[in-house]
Design a protein around this motif. Sequence first.
Motif, mmCIF file in Angstrom:
data_model
loop_
_atom_site.group_PDB
_atom_site.id
_atom_site.type_symbol
_atom_site.label_atom_id
_atom_site.label_comp_id
_atom_site.label_asym_id
_atom_site.label_seq_id
_atom_site.Cartn_x
_atom_site.Cartn_y
_atom_site.Cartn_z
ATOM 1 N N GLY A 49 -0.247 0.209 10.754
ATOM 2 C CA GLY A 49 -1.036 1.419 10.956
ATOM 3 C C GLY A 49 -2.481 1.324 10.518
ATOM 4 O O GLY A 49 -3.119 2.344 10.222
ATOM 5 N N CYS A 50 -3.016 0.123 10.493
ATOM 6 C CA CYS A 50 -4.410 -0.071 10.066
ATOM 7 C C CYS A 50 -5.338 -0.118 11.271
ATOM 8 O O CYS A 50 -4.979 -0.616 12.334
ATOM 9 N N LYS A 51 -6.540 0.376 11.062
ATOM 10 C CA LYS A 51 -7.622 0.137 12.013
ATOM 11 C C LYS A 51 -8.166 -1.241 11.661
ATOM 12 O O LYS A 51 -8.186 -1.623 10.496
ATOM 13 N N VAL A 52 -8.613 -1.974 12.679
ATOM 14 C CA VAL A 52 -9.112 -3.324 12.455
ATOM 15 C C VAL A 52 -10.608 -3.358 12.715
ATOM 16 O O VAL A 52 -11.083 -2.869 13.737
ATOM 17 N N LEU A 53 -11.332 -3.920 11.766
ATOM 18 C CA LEU A 53 -12.767 -4.104 11.899
ATOM 19 C C LEU A 53 -13.019 -5.604 11.953
ATOM 20 O O LEU A 53 -12.718 -6.325 10.995
ATOM 21 N N LEU A 54 -13.513 -6.071 13.100
ATOM 22 C CA LEU A 54 -13.774 -7.497 13.263
ATOM 23 C C LEU A 54 -15.188 -7.807 12.794
ATOM 24 O O LEU A 54 -16.133 -7.121 13.157
ATOM 25 N N LEU A 55 -15.287 -8.852 11.975
ATOM 26 C CA LEU A 55 -16.557 -9.188 11.355
ATOM 27 C C LEU A 55 -16.712 -10.700 11.349
ATOM 28 O O LEU A 55 -15.766 -11.416 11.030
ATOM 29 N N ARG A 56 -17.899 -11.181 11.673
ATOM 30 C CA ARG A 56 -18.149 -12.623 11.661
ATOM 31 C C ARG A 56 -18.340 -13.144 10.247
ATOM 32 O O ARG A 56 -17.994 -14.261 9.940
ATOM 33 N N LEU A 62 0.850 -1.194 0.000
ATOM 34 C CA LEU A 62 0.000 0.000 0.000
ATOM 35 C C LEU A 62 0.884 1.242 0.000
ATOM 36 O O LEU A 62 1.798 1.349 0.821
ATOM 37 N N PRO A 63 0.624 2.180 -0.894
ATOM 38 C CA PRO A 63 1.454 3.390 -0.932
ATOM 39 C C PRO A 63 1.327 4.189 0.362
ATOM 40 O O PRO A 63 0.269 4.196 0.992
ATOM 41 N N SER A 64 2.402 4.875 0.735
ATOM 42 C CA SER A 64 2.383 5.665 1.971
ATOM 43 C C SER A 64 1.348 6.781 1.930
ATOM 44 O O SER A 64 0.889 7.239 2.969
ATOM 45 N N ALA A 65 0.944 7.187 0.730
ATOM 46 C CA ALA A 65 -0.062 8.251 0.601
ATOM 47 C C ALA A 65 -1.423 7.815 1.140
ATOM 48 O O ALA A 65 -2.273 8.655 1.442
ATOM 49 N N VAL A 66 -1.636 6.497 1.264
ATOM 50 C CA VAL A 66 -2.898 6.002 1.811
ATOM 51 C C VAL A 66 -2.753 5.936 3.325
ATOM 52 O O VAL A 66 -2.260 4.961 3.881
ATOM 53 N N ALA A 67 -3.163 7.013 3.981
ATOM 54 C CA ALA A 67 -2.959 7.122 5.421
ATOM 55 C C ALA A 67 -4.049 6.404 6.203
ATOM 56 O O ALA A 67 -3.794 5.830 7.260
ATOM 57 N N ASP A 68 -5.277 6.447 5.713
ATOM 58 C CA ASP A 68 -6.399 5.838 6.420
ATOM 59 C C ASP A 68 -6.597 4.426 5.872
ATOM 60 O O ASP A 68 -6.958 4.244 4.715
ATOM 61 N N ARG A 69 -6.340 3.430 6.738
ATOM 62 C CA ARG A 69 -6.353 2.024 6.301
ATOM 63 C C ARG A 69 -7.178 1.189 7.273
ATOM 64 O O ARG A 69 -7.010 1.296 8.482
ATOM 65 N N TRP A 70 -8.014 0.366 6.710
ATOM 66 C CA TRP A 70 -8.817 -0.556 7.504
ATOM 67 C C TRP A 70 -8.545 -1.974 7.024
ATOM 68 O O TRP A 70 -8.437 -2.216 5.828
ATOM 69 N N VAL A 71 -8.463 -2.906 7.957
ATOM 70 C CA VAL A 71 -8.401 -4.327 7.626
ATOM 71 C C VAL A 71 -9.643 -4.969 8.228
ATOM 72 O O VAL A 71 -9.910 -4.821 9.425
ATOM 73 N N VAL A 72 -10.413 -5.641 7.375
ATOM 74 C CA VAL A 72 -11.605 -6.352 7.836
ATOM 75 C C VAL A 72 -11.227 -7.815 7.974
ATOM 76 O O VAL A 72 -10.806 -8.458 7.000
ATOM 77 N N THR A 73 -11.337 -8.338 9.181
ATOM 78 C CA THR A 73 -10.963 -9.732 9.428
ATOM 79 C C THR A 73 -11.814 -10.289 10.556
ATOM 80 O O THR A 73 -12.715 -9.610 11.062
ATOM 81 N N SER A 74 -11.549 -11.518 10.940
ATOM 82 C CA SER A 74 -12.316 -12.149 12.011
ATOM 83 C C SER A 74 -11.487 -12.214 13.285
ATOM 84 O O SER A 74 -10.256 -12.189 13.252
ATOM 85 N N ALA A 75 -12.176 -12.317 14.404
ATOM 86 C CA ALA A 75 -11.516 -12.291 15.716
ATOM 87 C C ALA A 75 -10.584 -13.478 15.926
ATOM 88 O O ALA A 75 -9.671 -13.412 16.750
#
Length: 194
Positions: free
Chosen positions: A75-82, A49-62
């Motif tokens: 530096g990603c925010k993590v979104l937990l999803l079933r 991912l290029p450094s210009a992409v500052a806002d990053r989310w990873v969608v994964t499971s717990a």
Amino acid sequence: MSITAIVLAAGQGSRFRAEAGADQDKLLADCVGLDGVVRPVIEQVLKNLPSAVADRWVVTSADRPEVIRLAEIYGCKVLLLRSAGMGDSIAAAVAASASANGWLVVLGDMPFIQSSSIERVIAGVEEGGISVPVQDGQYGHPVAFGRAFGPGLMALTGDRGAKPLFAQAAVCEVAVDDPGVSWDVDVPALLHYL
């Protein structure tokens, strides 16, 4: 335009597990990156991912603590999803980042995409458009969606991706010389870039 990356990493990788073994997570499989360094597949994706992409989310499971750990390191925010459904994952991540100017949907099992291709896809997106890389006449990934597509992305469900939204959009086709845009690691043999 500042854009939010959504890395989809909630799928179970059943085709990969069928060949490699039920306990083998393709996102954590060792893979030689474009720079020649061995890292897990998901880490190669995050590194590209290029450094210009500052806002990053990873969608994964717990139940994927190592994927979560790597996401946080990068530096990603993590979104937990079933749900492992692509539509559910995109919808949840877009809802969580609803103030974004646009979204870059990245598949967590595509470790060979050049950063320069991602930058070009981002540069091609406008508020009311979709930007997609094209390699040898075929659409690839990642795909960038302008802000106007927020409601449509949030309405996705199940395992349906965002392809139906293409019919309503001005699609910017970004020609790239990058086989990585269509190279996903569905089976162990594809862990090695040719």
